[in-house]
Design an enzyme around this catalytic site. Structure first.
Site, PDB file in Angstrom:
ATOM      1  CG  HIS A 150      17.049  26.489 -24.758  1.00  0.00           C
ATOM      2  ND1 HIS A 150      17.749  26.175 -25.553  1.00  0.00           N
ATOM      3  CD2 HIS A 150      16.899  25.431 -23.982  1.00  0.00           C
ATOM      4  CE1 HIS A 150      18.116  25.326 -25.203  1.00  0.00           C
ATOM      5  NE2 HIS A 150      17.466  24.654 -24.395  1.00  0.00           N
ATOM      6  NE  ARG A 159       6.690  18.859 -24.940  1.00  0.00           N
ATOM      7  CZ  ARG A 159       7.830  18.786 -24.741  1.00  0.00           C
ATOM      8  NH1 ARG A 159       9.007  18.374 -25.037  1.00  0.00           N
ATOM      9  NH2 ARG A 159       8.236  20.425 -24.403  1.00  0.00           N
ATOM     10  CE  LYS A 269      22.565  20.111 -19.074  1.00  0.00           C
ATOM     11  NZ  LYS A 269      22.742  20.966 -20.607  1.00  0.00           N
TER      12      LYS A 269
END
EC number: 3.7.1.2
Length: 445
Positions: A150, A159, A269
């Site tokens: 992940h 990136r 979150k």
């Protein structure tokens, strides 16, 4: 800590062991007599306090009623003292000895031919007639980032030339999550609002998230903590491991992209996390332990994160799955459709290493604290544990069997996590459902 003592196989794991509870023998049950997971329940529609229970087949055993019936006595009964207050924390405080005494007594009482059958039978309730709640009071929640596949895939999205940061293979990465918004399976998730700034926007807007996502994780629950300033050595880390649950750490990806620098996730979150209500214990997981090792060329863990026992059996062979049901599928009578499968052994760090590292600076953990594994994806692109990966950041929609497409979750979608352990010579055990359905965002003035 030695593999022989920590991961001992005993009579409760015998594949030939059968229960007088008929539902414990169906081929697809998550709860054979070899499992005996712990949770909290009450009759459906009731406002009574939650009561401690154990799942077997399609039934749940009222443990306090079993004590009153004289089936659970001695150390097994003592282990349950305090749980009548509506949480398993008192049992978790007692560490492994009480949990093991309870498992041994229940295994014997539930086995075919047990003299306890007549007394225990009235203590059983149908699982479809009860409400399951959080199994314990979760005082603190830390989310780690152990899923290297992940981390690599997400890193490549943002990136491409440097997907993994230099510290990833040296230190278990984590952040402090929000315990107050953790709920048990079945609790709906309201689409959250947040600040969002797209790549072409001059200023951010406050709006419902457009990129709501799931995250497939495993939750590690702590049983028996440590004093402030006293780290837990890796040789003792598993003594503080009470059990595993499935964890969906929902994420608002567009909110996260705008807010996460420089301190990491916050409101993207903290709005909701969902766990499965049954705690699968270390004893039930003993037959499914697996070696831990690093790929050739990767750095080995620093000495404080290394032990012979962790190398021999630090991993757990646990298959993990994500299933999705859209509102249209539900209306058409279609079940959830599986999106992917991975394995807990894909994690770059073990649960013992997480516990040790978390306390290595003297931080104190408490019974009921939750450690999330982070999203557990597999090495294949189709094994992404989130829609962010499966849709390549929203650029490649998933096409479902009924023709619908998804890049991120829509209102009415139900996400179902499942997990099971299976090996030759051992009886398959599972975790039950970890499900949440997305509700529309609240209207804001």
């Amino acid at each position: 800590m030695s593999p022989a003592s920590l991961f001992m196989i005993d009579a409760s794991h015998d594949p030939a062991l059968r229960s007088w509870v008929a539902g414990a023998h169906t081929p697809d049950t998550d709860f054979p007599i070899q499992n005996l997971p712990l949770g909290m329940f009450r009759p459906a529609g009731s406002s009574a306090l939650l009561r401690p229970g154990v799942a077997i087949g399609d039934r749940v055993i009222d443990l306090l009623a079993a004590v009153q019936a004289g089936v659970l006595t001695g150390a097994a009964a003592d282990a349950l003292q305090g749980t009548e207050a509506g949480t398993l924390n008192p049992l978790m405080d007692r560490g492994a000895a009480g949990r093991r005494a309870l498992r041994t007594a229940l295994s014997a009482a539930l086995a075919e031919g047990s003299a306890a059958q007549a007394a225990l039978q009235p203590c059983l309730h149908a699982l479809d007639a009860v409400e399951l709640g959080l199994p314990c009071r979760i005082g603190d929640y830390t989310d780690f980032y152990t899923g290297i596949h992940h981390a690599t895939t997400v890193g490549q999205l943002f990136r491409p030339d440097n997907p993994l940061l230099p510290n990833y293979k040296w230190v278990p990465i984590g952040y402090h999550g929000r315990a107050s918004s953790i709920r048990a399976s079945g609790h709906a998730v309201v689409r959250p609002h947040g600040q969002i700034k797209g790549p072409n926007d001059e200023v951010p807007v406050y709006a419902p998230t457009r990129r709501l996502d799931h995250e497939l994780e495993v939750g590690v629950l702590i049983g028996g903590g440590n004093a402030l300033g006293e780290p837990i050595a890796i040789e003792q880390a598993e003594d503080h491991f009470f059990g595993l649950v499935l964890l969906n750490d929902w994420s608002a990806r567009d909110v996260q992209a705008w807010e996460y620098q420089p301190l990491g996730p916050f409101l993207s979150k903290s709005f909701a996390s969902t766990i499965s209500p049954w705690i699968v214990t270390p004893e039930a997981l003993a037959p499914f332990r697996a070696p831990f090792g690093r790929p050739a060329g990767d750095p080995q863990p620093l000495p404080y994160l290394d032990s012979a026992a962790n190398r021999a059996a630090g991993h757990i062979d646990l298959t993990l799955e994500v299933w999705l049901q859209t509102a249209q599928m539900r209306a058409d009578g279609l079940p959830h459709e599986r999106l992917m499968a991975s394995n807990f052994t894909d994690a770059y760090w073990t649960l013992a290493q997480l516990i040790t590292h978390h306390t290595s600076n003297g931080c104190d953990l408490g019974s009921g604290d939750l450690l999330g594994s982070g999203t557990l994806s597999g090495p294949d692109p189709k094994q992404g544990g989130s829609l962010l990966e499966l849709s390549l950041g929203g650029k490649q929609p998933l096409t479902l069997a009924n023709g619908e497409q998804r890049t991120f979750l829509q209102d009415g979608d139900s996400v179902l996590l499942r997990g099971h352990c299976a090996r030759p010579g051992a009886v398959r055990i599972g975790f039950g459902a970890c499900e949440g359905r997305v509700l529309p965002a609240h209207q804001r003035g």
